[in-house]
Write an enzyme that holds these catalytic residues in place. Structure first.
Site, PDB file in Angstrom:
ATOM      1  N   HIS A 116     -44.260  26.412 -39.054  1.00  0.00           N
ATOM      2  CA  HIS A 116     -43.152  24.903 -39.837  1.00  0.00           C
ATOM      3  C   HIS A 116     -43.747  24.939 -40.708  1.00  0.00           C
ATOM      4  O   HIS A 116     -44.871  24.190 -40.103  1.00  0.00           O
ATOM      5  CB  HIS A 116     -42.238  24.739 -38.481  1.00  0.00           C
ATOM      6  CG  HIS A 116     -43.434  23.713 -37.192  1.00  0.00           C
ATOM      7  ND1 HIS A 116     -44.666  23.970 -36.636  1.00  0.00           N
ATOM      8  CD2 HIS A 116     -43.485  22.664 -37.228  1.00  0.00           C
ATOM      9  CE1 HIS A 116     -45.327  23.226 -36.247  1.00  0.00           C
ATOM     10  NE2 HIS A 116     -44.681  22.027 -36.574  1.00  0.00           N
ATOM     11  N   ASP A 118     -42.765  20.286 -40.569  1.00  0.00           N
ATOM     12  CA  ASP A 118     -41.737  19.278 -39.678  1.00  0.00           C
ATOM     13  C   ASP A 118     -40.417  18.635 -39.847  1.00  0.00           C
ATOM     14  O   ASP A 118     -40.317  18.270 -41.433  1.00  0.00           O
ATOM     15  CB  ASP A 118     -42.593  18.168 -39.262  1.00  0.00           C
ATOM     16  CG  ASP A 118     -43.866  18.234 -38.547  1.00  0.00           C
ATOM     17  OD1 ASP A 118     -43.613  18.917 -38.006  1.00  0.00           O
ATOM     18  OD2 ASP A 118     -45.684  17.759 -38.714  1.00  0.00           O
ATOM     19  N   HIS A 271     -47.787  24.133 -40.824  1.00  0.00           N
ATOM     20  CA  HIS A 271     -48.554  24.532 -39.804  1.00  0.00           C
ATOM     21  C   HIS A 271     -48.432  25.377 -38.030  1.00  0.00           C
ATOM     22  O   HIS A 271     -47.031  25.459 -37.601  1.00  0.00           O
ATOM     23  CB  HIS A 271     -48.987  22.803 -38.815  1.00  0.00           C
ATOM     24  CG  HIS A 271     -48.004  21.809 -38.680  1.00  0.00           C
ATOM     25  ND1 HIS A 271     -47.558  21.316 -39.813  1.00  0.00           N
ATOM     26  CD2 HIS A 271     -47.819  21.555 -37.008  1.00  0.00           C
ATOM     27  CE1 HIS A 271     -46.662  20.307 -39.030  1.00  0.00           C
ATOM     28  NE2 HIS A 271     -47.235  20.716 -37.305  1.00  0.00           N
ATOM     29  N   ARG A 286     -48.687  11.829 -31.561  1.00  0.00           N
ATOM     30  CA  ARG A 286     -48.969  12.445 -32.765  1.00  0.00           C
ATOM     31  C   ARG A 286     -47.652  11.379 -33.943  1.00  0.00           C
ATOM     32  O   ARG A 286     -46.808  10.381 -32.533  1.00  0.00           O
ATOM     33  CB  ARG A 286     -47.327  13.940 -33.054  1.00  0.00           C
ATOM     34  CG  ARG A 286     -47.474  14.230 -34.598  1.00  0.00           C
ATOM     35  CD  ARG A 286     -46.873  14.909 -34.508  1.00  0.00           C
ATOM     36  NE  ARG A 286     -45.324  15.005 -34.185  1.00  0.00           N
ATOM     37  CZ  ARG A 286     -44.473  16.377 -34.662  1.00  0.00           C
ATOM     38  NH1 ARG A 286     -44.315  17.174 -35.604  1.00  0.00           N
ATOM     39  NH2 ARG A 286     -42.686  15.428 -35.021  1.00  0.00           N
TER      40      ARG A 286
END
Ligand code: SIN
Length: 295
Positions: A116, A118, A271, A286
């Protein structure tokens, strides 16, 4: 002699042109290990400029042996832009911009466990993400990265011309709608996307706003169709593009250790967080940097 100015990458493994950091590419298409910098200290402008340049050149940067509090990670991220919050995943109560990504030993699903880019369902998806490893399993849990510009440039010219004018539809529903993959993680607090959320339109080929390079901008997690194309034809084309986008030749793989940090350019990288460590805990932290509208 100053590192980075006198030797070529073939002689030293280091990319030339950096004076304050050391940058060593990890694959032929994307990714570089960066040494010589403690991200927890106030970085001066030249170091930040060199990290930014390496980010644009290599698309994902890897740092080792960092000791970062959430506040220090945020301070580092803010050198590259405003920090974002996730519309469907809860951040920390003290810092909503910081998401604790936890996979417990008995979790069946991990966050980010599929190819995907983000939050492409947003009008202005994140520019990039900065992920810090707090606790990692003894084996597994690597993250894969795929370079979308290399994937686009490797297509035949006729295909590139055909793709250039197309617009894709992106939606959070496959991941964050009721029963969606990302809502199944027991260790993460998510809210549901409303099934009526309208799709967001982005070009199938995105021009990088800082480098001008073109890259594919569709992903299996959030891209649900091609605007104006019959569903069958759209599904066939998207399958081909998803496969092209993640061909092995366009990827690199990062092995985490506690204190490792990766910073990727969401405008040209996909990623995939592998979940091959059942029975072990993985804890990452994150933050994301706000981005602009894809063109
Ligand atoms: C993500 O998709 O941001 C998570 C990546 C990872 O945990 O490796």
């Amino acid at each position: 002699m100053m590192r980075g100015t006198a030797f070529s990458v073939a002689e030293t493994g280091r990319a030339p042109g950096y004076e304050r950091i050391s940058v060593a590419p990890v694959s032929g298409v994307l990714g570089a290990d960066v040494d010589g910098v403690d991200l927890g200290t106030g970085l001066d402008d030249q170091v930040v400029e060199e990290i930014h340049r390496a980010f644009l050149d290599h698309h994902v940067l890897f740092f080792r042996n960092q000791e970062l509090t959430p506040e220090a990670q945020m301070a580092f991220g803010r050198r590259f832009g405003e920090l974002g919050t996730h519309p469907f995943v809860a951040g920390r109560s003290d810092h909503p911009e910081v998401i604790e990504l936890v996979t417990e030993p008995d979790d069946k699903v991990n966050f980010g466990g599929g190819w995907h880019t983000d939050v492409t369902f947003l009008e202005e998806p994140d520019l990039g993400s900065i992920l810090y490893a707090v606790e990692v399993p003894p084996y597994g849990g690597d993250t894969l990265f795929a370079d979308q510009q290399a994937a686009y440039e490797a297509l035949p010219e006729a295909t590139r011309v055909k793709l250039d004018g197309l617009v894709a539809l992106h939606s959070p529903v496959p991941q964050y709608g009721v029963g969606g993959y990302s809502t199944q993680s027991r260790s993460m607090q998510t809210t549901n996307a409303d099934g009526t959320d309208r799709a967001t339109r982005h070009p199938v080929v995105r021009t990088h706003p800082e480098t001008g390079r073109k890259g594919l901008y569709v992903n299996r997690a959030f891209t649900i169709g091609i605007d104006g194309m019959p569903p069958d034809e759209s599904a066939r084309l998207l399958e081909k593009l998803f496969a092209q986008a993640t061909r092995e030749a366009f990827t690199c793989r990062f092995r985490w250790r506690p204190g490792s940090l990766a910073m990727w350019d969401n405008r040209c990288v996909q990623h995939y967080a592998l979940h091959d460590y059942k029975g072990w805990r993985r804890h990452m932290r994150r933050i994301t940097i706000c981005g602009d509208r894809p063109r």
